[in-house]
Design an enzyme around this catalytic site. Sequence first.
Site, PDB file in Angstrom:
ATOM      1  N   TYR A 130      -3.610  13.548   8.105  1.00 31.17           N
ATOM      2  CA  TYR A 130      -5.269  13.666   8.345  1.00 31.17           C
ATOM      3  C   TYR A 130      -5.512  14.318   9.369  1.00 31.17           C
ATOM      4  O   TYR A 130      -6.434  14.628   9.996  1.00 31.17           O
ATOM      5  CB  TYR A 130      -5.751  12.250   8.245  1.00 31.17           C
ATOM      6  CG  TYR A 130      -5.829  11.738   6.818  1.00 31.17           C
ATOM      7  CD1 TYR A 130      -5.308  12.163   5.788  1.00 31.17           C
ATOM      8  CD2 TYR A 130      -7.018  10.681   6.653  1.00 31.17           C
ATOM      9  CE1 TYR A 130      -5.370  11.462   4.816  1.00 31.17           C
ATOM     10  CE2 TYR A 130      -7.023  10.184   5.326  1.00 31.17           C
ATOM     11  CZ  TYR A 130      -6.254  10.579   4.343  1.00 31.17           C
ATOM     12  OH  TYR A 130      -6.423  10.035   3.239  1.00 31.17           O
ATOM     13  N   LYS A 182       7.251   5.965   3.438  1.00 29.73           N
ATOM     14  CA  LYS A 182       7.841   6.780   2.340  1.00 29.73           C
ATOM     15  C   LYS A 182       9.168   7.346   2.963  1.00 29.73           C
ATOM     16  O   LYS A 182       9.273   8.756   2.808  1.00 29.73           O
ATOM     17  CB  LYS A 182       6.969   7.721   1.821  1.00 29.73           C
ATOM     18  CG  LYS A 182       7.476   8.306   0.527  1.00 29.73           C
ATOM     19  CD  LYS A 182       7.314   7.361  -0.652  1.00 29.73           C
ATOM     20  CE  LYS A 182       8.068   8.236  -1.815  1.00 29.73           C
ATOM     21  NZ  LYS A 182       8.337   7.344  -3.052  1.00 29.73           N
ATOM     22  N   ASP A 216       5.007   3.349  -2.586  1.00 27.98           N
ATOM     23  CA  ASP A 216       4.727   2.925  -4.035  1.00 27.98           C
ATOM     24  C   ASP A 216       5.150   1.618  -4.606  1.00 27.98           C
ATOM     25  O   ASP A 216       4.276   1.095  -5.314  1.00 27.98           O
ATOM     26  CB  ASP A 216       5.093   4.326  -4.868  1.00 27.98           C
ATOM     27  CG  ASP A 216       6.881   4.440  -4.200  1.00 27.98           C
ATOM     28  OD1 ASP A 216       7.323   3.923  -3.377  1.00 27.98           O
ATOM     29  OD2 ASP A 216       7.361   5.359  -5.265  1.00 27.98           O
ATOM     30  N   ASP A 240      -5.353   4.623   4.208  1.00 29.34           N
ATOM     31  CA  ASP A 240      -6.559   4.967   3.671  1.00 29.34           C
ATOM     32  C   ASP A 240      -6.535   4.495   2.013  1.00 29.34           C
ATOM     33  O   ASP A 240      -7.366   3.643   1.694  1.00 29.34           O
ATOM     34  CB  ASP A 240      -6.690   6.388   3.516  1.00 29.34           C
ATOM     35  CG  ASP A 240      -8.230   7.026   3.141  1.00 29.34           C
ATOM     36  OD1 ASP A 240      -9.118   6.059   2.851  1.00 29.34           O
ATOM     37  OD2 ASP A 240      -8.473   7.937   3.153  1.00 29.34           O
TER      38      ASP A 240
HETATM   39 MG    MG Z   1     -11.024   5.429   2.678  1.00 25.55          MG
END
Ligand code: MG
Length: 345
Positions: A130, A182, A216, A240
Amino acid sequence: MAATRTANAIPATLIPGDGIGPEIVSAAVEILDALGAPFAWDVQPGGMAAIEKFGDPLPQSLLDSIRRTRLALKGPLTTPVGGGFRSVNVRLREEFKLYANLRPARTLIPGGRYEDIDLVLVRENLEGLYVGFEHYIPIGDDPQAAAISSGVNTRAGSRRIAEFAFDYAVKNRRKKVTIVHKANVLKALTGIFLETAREVAKRYEGRVAADERIVDACAMQLVLDPWRFDVIVTTNLFGDILSDEIAGLVGGLGMAPGANIGEEAAIFEAVHGSAPDIAGQGVANPLALLLAAAMMLDHVGRLDEATRLRAAIDAVLREDRVRTADLGGKATTKDMTQAIVARLR
Ligand code: MG
Ligand code: NAI
Protein backbone atom coordinates in the site's frame (compact mmCIF):
# COMPACT_ATOMS: atom_id res chain seq x y z
CA MET A 1 -18.69 16.10 32.51
CA ALA A 2 -17.54 14.95 35.90
CA ALA A 3 -14.42 13.28 34.55
CA THR A 4 -12.94 16.57 33.34
CA ARG A 5 -12.67 17.80 36.94
CA THR A 6 -10.82 14.88 38.45
CA ALA A 7 -7.10 15.16 39.02
CA ASN A 8 -6.15 12.12 36.95
CA ALA A 9 -8.35 12.95 33.97
CA ILE A 10 -6.86 11.87 30.65
CA PRO A 11 -7.02 14.60 27.97
CA ALA A 12 -8.50 13.29 24.71
CA THR A 13 -9.63 14.83 21.45
CA LEU A 14 -13.27 14.31 20.50
CA ILE A 15 -14.31 14.66 16.85
CA PRO A 16 -18.12 14.63 16.44
CA GLY A 17 -17.74 14.29 12.65
CA ASP A 18 -20.43 14.30 9.97
CA GLY A 19 -23.84 12.74 9.31
CA ILE A 20 -24.78 10.50 12.24
CA GLY A 21 -21.42 11.34 13.86
CA PRO A 22 -22.68 13.99 16.33
CA GLU A 23 -25.60 11.72 17.35
CA ILE A 24 -23.48 8.66 18.13
CA VAL A 25 -20.64 10.70 19.63
CA SER A 26 -22.95 12.41 22.11
CA ALA A 27 -24.46 9.02 22.98
CA ALA A 28 -20.94 7.69 23.61
CA VAL A 29 -19.98 10.68 25.79
CA GLU A 30 -23.13 10.27 27.90
CA ILE A 31 -22.42 6.58 28.40
CA LEU A 32 -18.73 7.16 29.17
CA ASP A 33 -19.74 9.74 31.78
CA ALA A 34 -22.10 7.23 33.39
CA LEU A 35 -19.23 4.75 33.41
CA GLY A 36 -16.97 7.27 35.12
CA ALA A 37 -14.45 7.07 32.28
CA PRO A 38 -11.40 9.27 32.84
CA PHE A 39 -11.42 11.30 29.60
CA ALA A 40 -11.34 15.12 29.54
CA TRP A 41 -12.61 15.95 26.06
CA ASP A 42 -11.25 18.58 23.73
CA VAL A 43 -14.01 18.82 21.10
CA GLN A 44 -12.73 19.55 17.59
CA PRO A 45 -14.59 19.94 14.30
CA GLY A 46 -13.50 17.69 11.43
CA GLY A 47 -14.95 16.70 8.04
CA MET A 48 -17.68 18.79 6.39
CA ALA A 49 -18.18 20.84 9.57
CA ALA A 50 -14.51 21.84 9.41
CA ILE A 51 -14.60 22.58 5.68
CA GLU A 52 -17.34 25.15 6.33
CA LYS A 53 -15.32 26.77 9.10
CA PHE A 54 -11.69 26.33 8.01
CA GLY A 55 -11.80 25.18 4.36
CA ASP A 56 -10.11 21.90 5.34
CA PRO A 57 -11.67 18.65 6.61
CA LEU A 58 -8.59 18.19 8.83
CA PRO A 59 -7.86 21.68 10.14
CA GLN A 60 -4.66 22.58 11.98
CA SER A 61 -6.59 23.02 15.25
CA LEU A 62 -7.67 19.38 15.12
CA LEU A 63 -4.15 18.15 14.32
CA ASP A 64 -2.70 20.33 17.11
CA SER A 65 -5.23 18.90 19.56
CA ILE A 66 -4.33 15.29 18.71
CA ARG A 67 -0.63 16.15 18.86
CA ARG A 68 -1.24 17.44 22.39
CA THR A 69 -3.56 14.71 23.71
CA ARG A 70 -2.17 11.83 21.60
CA LEU A 71 -5.60 10.24 21.95
CA ALA A 72 -8.81 10.68 19.95
CA LEU A 73 -12.32 9.33 19.62
CA LYS A 74 -13.48 10.11 16.11
CA GLY A 75 -16.94 10.16 14.57
CA PRO A 76 -17.19 9.27 10.88
CA LEU A 77 -16.07 11.95 8.45
CA THR A 78 -17.66 12.45 5.05
CA THR A 79 -15.02 12.53 2.33
CA PRO A 80 -16.21 15.23 -0.08
CA VAL A 81 -16.55 13.98 -3.65
CA GLY A 82 -14.44 16.16 -5.97
CA GLY A 83 -12.84 19.35 -4.65
CA GLY A 84 -9.44 17.67 -4.49
CA PHE A 85 -9.51 16.65 -0.81
CA ARG A 86 -7.33 13.64 0.06
CA SER A 87 -8.78 10.93 2.26
CA VAL A 88 -8.75 12.22 5.83
CA ASN A 89 -8.01 8.75 7.15
CA VAL A 90 -4.87 8.43 5.02
CA ARG A 91 -3.77 11.91 6.10
CA LEU A 92 -4.23 11.07 9.79
CA ARG A 93 -2.35 7.80 9.35
CA GLU A 94 0.61 9.59 7.75
CA GLU A 95 0.57 12.63 10.05
CA PHE A 96 0.76 10.58 13.26
CA LYS A 97 2.55 7.51 11.84
CA LEU A 98 -0.34 5.28 12.90
CA TYR A 99 1.39 2.02 12.04
CA ALA A 100 -1.00 -0.41 13.73
CA ASN A 101 -4.60 -0.97 12.72
CA LEU A 102 -6.49 -2.93 15.32
CA ARG A 103 -9.75 -4.64 14.37
CA PRO A 104 -11.44 -6.88 16.94
CA ALA A 105 -14.42 -9.09 16.12
CA ARG A 106 -16.63 -10.45 18.88
CA THR A 107 -20.06 -12.09 18.76
CA LEU A 108 -22.54 -9.57 20.17
CA ILE A 109 -25.89 -11.07 19.28
CA PRO A 110 -26.30 -14.82 19.64
CA GLY A 111 -28.03 -16.82 16.94
CA GLY A 112 -25.86 -15.71 14.05
CA ARG A 113 -23.84 -18.02 11.84
CA TYR A 114 -21.03 -18.35 14.41
CA GLU A 115 -21.29 -18.23 18.21
CA ASP A 116 -18.67 -17.02 20.68
CA ILE A 117 -16.27 -15.43 18.22
CA ASP A 118 -13.62 -13.34 19.96
CA LEU A 119 -10.59 -12.48 17.90
CA VAL A 120 -8.42 -9.49 17.10
CA LEU A 121 -6.60 -8.63 13.91
CA VAL A 122 -3.49 -6.46 14.01
CA ARG A 123 -2.68 -5.01 10.58
CA GLU A 124 0.51 -3.20 9.60
CA ASN A 125 -0.81 0.12 8.33
CA LEU A 126 2.05 2.03 6.67
CA GLU A 127 4.12 -0.41 4.57
CA GLY A 128 3.64 -3.37 2.24
CA LEU A 129 1.90 -3.11 -1.10
CA TYR A 130 0.00 0.00 0.00
CA VAL A 131 3.00 2.35 -0.26
CA GLY A 132 1.75 3.25 -3.74
CA PHE A 133 4.96 2.73 -5.72
CA GLU A 134 3.17 1.98 -8.97
CA HIS A 135 3.69 2.72 -12.63
CA TYR A 136 2.84 1.56 -16.14
CA ILE A 137 5.24 0.41 -18.82
CA PRO A 138 4.43 1.18 -22.45
CA ILE A 139 4.85 -1.57 -24.99
CA GLY A 140 4.33 -0.80 -28.67
CA ASP A 141 1.43 1.61 -29.01
CA ASP A 142 -0.11 0.73 -25.64
CA PRO A 143 1.11 3.26 -23.05
CA GLN A 144 -0.27 1.09 -20.24
CA ALA A 145 0.66 -2.36 -21.50
CA ALA A 146 2.04 -3.48 -18.14
CA ALA A 147 1.45 -2.34 -14.58
CA ILE A 148 4.13 -2.58 -11.91
CA SER A 149 3.67 -2.25 -8.18
CA SER A 150 6.43 -2.49 -5.57
CA GLY A 151 5.79 -3.37 -1.96
CA VAL A 152 8.05 -2.28 0.86
CA ASN A 153 8.36 -4.10 4.16
CA THR A 154 11.19 -3.15 6.47
CA ARG A 155 12.72 -5.11 9.31
CA ALA A 156 12.06 -2.15 11.62
CA GLY A 157 8.43 -1.88 10.52
CA SER A 158 7.89 -5.64 10.84
CA ARG A 159 9.47 -5.67 14.30
CA ARG A 160 7.34 -2.72 15.41
CA ILE A 161 4.03 -4.32 14.36
CA ALA A 162 4.97 -7.75 15.74
CA GLU A 163 5.98 -6.21 19.08
CA PHE A 164 2.71 -4.29 19.08
CA ALA A 165 0.73 -7.52 18.56
CA PHE A 166 2.56 -9.46 21.28
CA ASP A 167 2.41 -6.53 23.73
CA TYR A 168 -1.29 -6.21 22.99
CA ALA A 169 -1.74 -9.92 23.71
CA VAL A 170 0.04 -9.60 27.07
CA LYS A 171 -1.85 -6.46 28.15
CA ASN A 172 -5.23 -7.79 27.09
CA ARG A 173 -4.73 -11.28 28.52
CA ARG A 174 -4.75 -12.97 25.12
CA LYS A 175 -3.12 -16.37 24.75
CA LYS A 176 -1.88 -16.71 21.20
CA VAL A 177 -0.63 -14.65 18.27
CA THR A 178 -0.82 -16.10 14.75
CA ILE A 179 1.67 -14.65 12.25
CA VAL A 180 0.05 -14.54 8.78
CA HIS A 181 2.23 -14.28 5.66
CA LYS A 182 2.85 -15.55 2.12
CA ALA A 183 6.58 -16.17 2.46
CA ASN A 184 6.42 -19.32 0.33
CA VAL A 185 5.81 -17.13 -2.74
CA LEU A 186 6.64 -13.52 -1.82
CA LYS A 187 9.93 -14.70 -0.35
CA ALA A 188 11.54 -11.31 0.23
CA LEU A 189 8.54 -9.04 0.81
CA THR A 190 6.73 -11.23 3.29
CA GLY A 191 9.76 -13.34 4.22
CA ILE A 192 11.28 -10.38 6.05
CA PHE A 193 8.01 -9.94 7.94
CA LEU A 194 7.80 -13.64 8.88
CA GLU A 195 11.43 -13.89 10.02
CA THR A 196 11.25 -10.72 12.06
CA ALA A 197 7.93 -11.68 13.65
CA ARG A 198 9.38 -15.09 14.57
CA GLU A 199 12.26 -13.38 16.38
CA VAL A 200 9.81 -11.23 18.31
CA ALA A 201 7.66 -14.30 19.12
CA LYS A 202 10.71 -15.97 20.69
CA ARG A 203 11.09 -13.10 23.16
CA TYR A 204 7.51 -13.63 24.35
CA GLU A 205 7.87 -17.40 24.79
CA GLY A 206 6.16 -18.57 27.96
CA ARG A 207 3.94 -15.48 28.07
CA VAL A 208 2.14 -15.63 24.70
CA ALA A 209 1.99 -18.64 22.39
CA ALA A 210 2.77 -18.10 18.70
CA ASP A 211 1.99 -19.91 15.48
CA GLU A 212 2.08 -19.19 11.74
CA ARG A 213 -0.30 -19.48 8.79
CA ILE A 214 -0.05 -18.81 5.11
CA VAL A 215 -2.66 -16.20 4.27
CA ASP A 216 -4.82 -18.30 1.94
CA ALA A 217 -5.01 -21.18 4.42
CA CYS A 218 -5.78 -18.67 7.16
CA ALA A 219 -8.67 -17.22 5.14
CA MET A 220 -10.18 -20.69 4.79
CA GLN A 221 -9.66 -21.67 8.43
CA LEU A 222 -11.29 -18.43 9.56
CA VAL A 223 -14.47 -19.67 7.88
CA LEU A 224 -14.18 -23.33 8.93
CA ASP A 225 -12.93 -22.95 12.49
CA PRO A 226 -12.47 -19.33 13.60
CA TRP A 227 -12.21 -20.37 17.27
CA ARG A 228 -8.66 -21.63 16.72
CA PHE A 229 -7.50 -18.00 16.35
CA ASP A 230 -6.94 -15.40 19.06
CA VAL A 231 -4.73 -12.50 17.87
CA ILE A 232 -3.65 -12.38 14.21
CA VAL A 233 -0.78 -10.16 13.03
CA THR A 234 -0.15 -9.53 9.36
CA THR A 235 1.01 -7.15 6.64
CA ASN A 236 -1.02 -4.29 5.16
CA LEU A 237 -2.84 -5.90 2.19
CA PHE A 238 -3.57 -9.22 3.90
CA GLY A 239 -4.73 -7.32 6.98
CA ASP A 240 -7.11 -5.18 4.95
CA ILE A 241 -8.77 -8.28 3.52
CA LEU A 242 -8.79 -10.44 6.65
CA SER A 243 -10.10 -7.64 8.88
CA ASP A 244 -13.26 -7.41 6.79
CA GLU A 245 -13.49 -11.22 6.72
CA ILE A 246 -13.48 -11.41 10.53
CA ALA A 247 -16.09 -8.62 10.69
CA GLY A 248 -18.20 -10.85 8.46
CA LEU A 249 -17.97 -13.65 11.03
CA VAL A 250 -19.89 -11.50 13.51
CA GLY A 251 -22.46 -9.98 11.18
CA GLY A 252 -20.64 -7.40 9.06
CA LEU A 253 -19.14 -3.96 9.36
CA GLY A 254 -22.15 -2.37 11.07
CA MET A 255 -20.95 -2.86 14.64
CA ALA A 256 -17.22 -3.09 14.00
CA PRO A 257 -14.84 -0.84 15.94
CA GLY A 258 -11.31 -0.01 14.84
CA ALA A 259 -8.23 1.73 16.15
CA ASN A 260 -5.25 3.27 14.41
CA ILE A 261 -2.32 3.37 16.77
CA GLY A 262 1.16 4.84 16.42
CA GLU A 263 3.99 6.14 18.54
CA GLU A 264 2.61 9.67 18.34
CA ALA A 265 -1.12 9.09 18.76
CA ALA A 266 -3.98 6.60 18.90
CA ILE A 267 -7.30 7.25 17.16
CA PHE A 268 -10.42 5.18 17.85
CA GLU A 269 -13.49 5.04 15.61
CA ALA A 270 -16.35 3.02 14.19
CA VAL A 271 -15.54 1.26 10.93
CA HIS A 272 -18.80 2.47 9.33
CA GLY A 273 -19.22 5.87 7.69
CA SER A 274 -21.40 8.93 8.28
CA ALA A 275 -24.62 7.22 7.08
CA PRO A 276 -26.13 10.32 5.43
CA ASP A 277 -29.31 8.34 4.62
CA ILE A 278 -30.33 8.21 8.30
CA ALA A 279 -28.53 11.30 9.68
CA GLY A 280 -30.60 13.53 11.95
CA GLN A 281 -33.32 10.92 12.50
CA GLY A 282 -32.11 9.76 15.92
CA VAL A 283 -32.03 6.12 14.87
CA ALA A 284 -28.29 5.49 14.39
CA ASN A 285 -26.71 2.56 16.19
CA PRO A 286 -24.06 3.94 18.58
CA LEU A 287 -22.50 0.54 19.38
CA ALA A 288 -19.57 0.51 16.93
CA LEU A 289 -18.35 3.84 18.28
CA LEU A 290 -18.94 2.67 21.86
CA LEU A 291 -16.92 -0.48 21.21
CA ALA A 292 -14.18 1.80 19.87
CA ALA A 293 -14.41 3.74 23.14
CA ALA A 294 -13.97 0.43 24.99
CA MET A 295 -10.78 -0.15 22.98
CA MET A 296 -9.67 3.35 23.97
CA LEU A 297 -10.16 2.41 27.63
CA ASP A 298 -8.07 -0.74 27.04
CA HIS A 299 -5.41 1.43 25.41
CA VAL A 300 -5.06 3.71 28.45
CA GLY A 301 -4.95 0.70 30.77
CA ARG A 302 -8.50 1.02 32.13
CA LEU A 303 -9.30 -2.64 31.51
CA ASP A 304 -11.94 -2.82 34.25
CA GLU A 305 -13.96 0.06 32.82
CA ALA A 306 -13.63 -1.40 29.33
CA THR A 307 -14.94 -4.73 30.61
CA ARG A 308 -17.88 -3.04 32.39
CA LEU A 309 -18.77 -1.15 29.22
CA ARG A 310 -18.70 -4.31 27.06
CA ALA A 311 -20.75 -6.20 29.66
CA ALA A 312 -23.39 -3.44 29.68
CA ILE A 313 -23.59 -3.55 25.87
CA ASP A 314 -23.96 -7.35 25.96
CA ALA A 315 -26.70 -7.18 28.59
CA VAL A 316 -28.66 -4.57 26.63
CA LEU A 317 -28.47 -6.58 23.41
CA ARG A 318 -29.01 -10.04 24.87
CA GLU A 319 -31.19 -9.61 27.95
CA ASP A 320 -32.97 -6.28 27.53
CA ARG A 321 -33.16 -6.87 23.78
CA VAL A 322 -32.97 -3.16 23.07
CA ARG A 323 -31.80 -2.95 19.46
CA THR A 324 -31.74 -0.29 16.75
CA ALA A 325 -33.33 -0.78 13.32
CA ASP A 326 -30.11 -2.00 11.68
CA LEU A 327 -30.19 -4.90 14.20
CA GLY A 328 -33.84 -5.65 13.49
CA GLY A 329 -35.19 -3.69 16.47
CA LYS A 330 -37.18 -0.52 16.98
CA ALA A 331 -35.02 1.35 19.49
CA THR A 332 -33.77 4.88 18.85
CA THR A 333 -30.24 6.07 19.59
CA LYS A 334 -31.62 7.61 22.80
CA ASP A 335 -33.39 4.36 23.87
CA MET A 336 -30.16 2.47 23.40
CA THR A 337 -28.15 5.10 25.30
CA GLN A 338 -30.57 5.05 28.22
CA ALA A 339 -30.61 1.25 28.33
CA ILE A 340 -26.80 1.10 28.51
CA VAL A 341 -26.63 3.86 31.13
CA ALA A 342 -29.20 1.94 33.21
CA ARG A 343 -27.01 -1.18 33.02
CA LEU A 344 -24.01 0.82 34.28
CA ARG A 345 -25.73 2.02 37.43
MG1 MG B 1 -10.47 -2.22 4.26
P1 NAI C 1 -21.82 4.11 5.66
O1 NAI C 1 -21.11 3.17 6.54
O2 NAI C 1 -21.94 5.51 6.11
O3 NAI C 1 -23.32 3.56 5.39
C1 NAI C 1 -23.61 2.29 4.78
C2 NAI C 1 -25.01 1.83 5.24
O4 NAI C 1 -24.94 1.43 6.62
C3 NAI C 1 -26.07 2.94 5.19
O5 NAI C 1 -27.30 2.38 4.80
C4 NAI C 1 -26.15 3.43 6.63
O6 NAI C 1 -27.41 3.96 6.96
C5 NAI C 1 -25.83 2.17 7.42
N1 NAI C 1 -25.15 2.52 8.69
C6 NAI C 1 -23.84 2.89 8.85
N2 NAI C 1 -23.59 3.15 10.14
C7 NAI C 1 -24.74 2.94 10.82
C8 NAI C 1 -25.10 3.04 12.20
N3 NAI C 1 -24.22 3.41 13.15
N4 NAI C 1 -26.37 2.76 12.56
C9 NAI C 1 -27.28 2.38 11.64
N5 NAI C 1 -27.00 2.26 10.31
C10 NAI C 1 -25.74 2.53 9.91
O7 NAI C 1 -21.09 4.04 4.23
P2 NAI C 1 -21.27 4.99 2.95
O8 NAI C 1 -22.70 5.33 2.74
O9 NAI C 1 -20.53 4.29 1.89
O10 NAI C 1 -20.44 6.30 3.28
C11 NAI C 1 -21.03 7.53 3.72
C12 NAI C 1 -19.92 8.55 3.98
O11 NAI C 1 -19.09 8.10 5.06
C13 NAI C 1 -18.98 8.77 2.79
O12 NAI C 1 -18.72 10.15 2.67
C14 NAI C 1 -17.71 8.03 3.18
O13 NAI C 1 -16.57 8.63 2.62
C15 NAI C 1 -17.72 8.20 4.68
N6 NAI C 1 -16.97 7.15 5.40
C16 NAI C 1 -16.20 7.55 6.45
C17 NAI C 1 -15.49 6.64 7.22
C18 NAI C 1 -14.69 7.15 8.36
O14 NAI C 1 -14.67 8.33 8.66
N7 NAI C 1 -13.98 6.27 9.06
C19 NAI C 1 -15.54 5.19 6.93
C20 NAI C 1 -16.43 4.85 5.83
C21 NAI C 1 -17.10 5.83 5.10
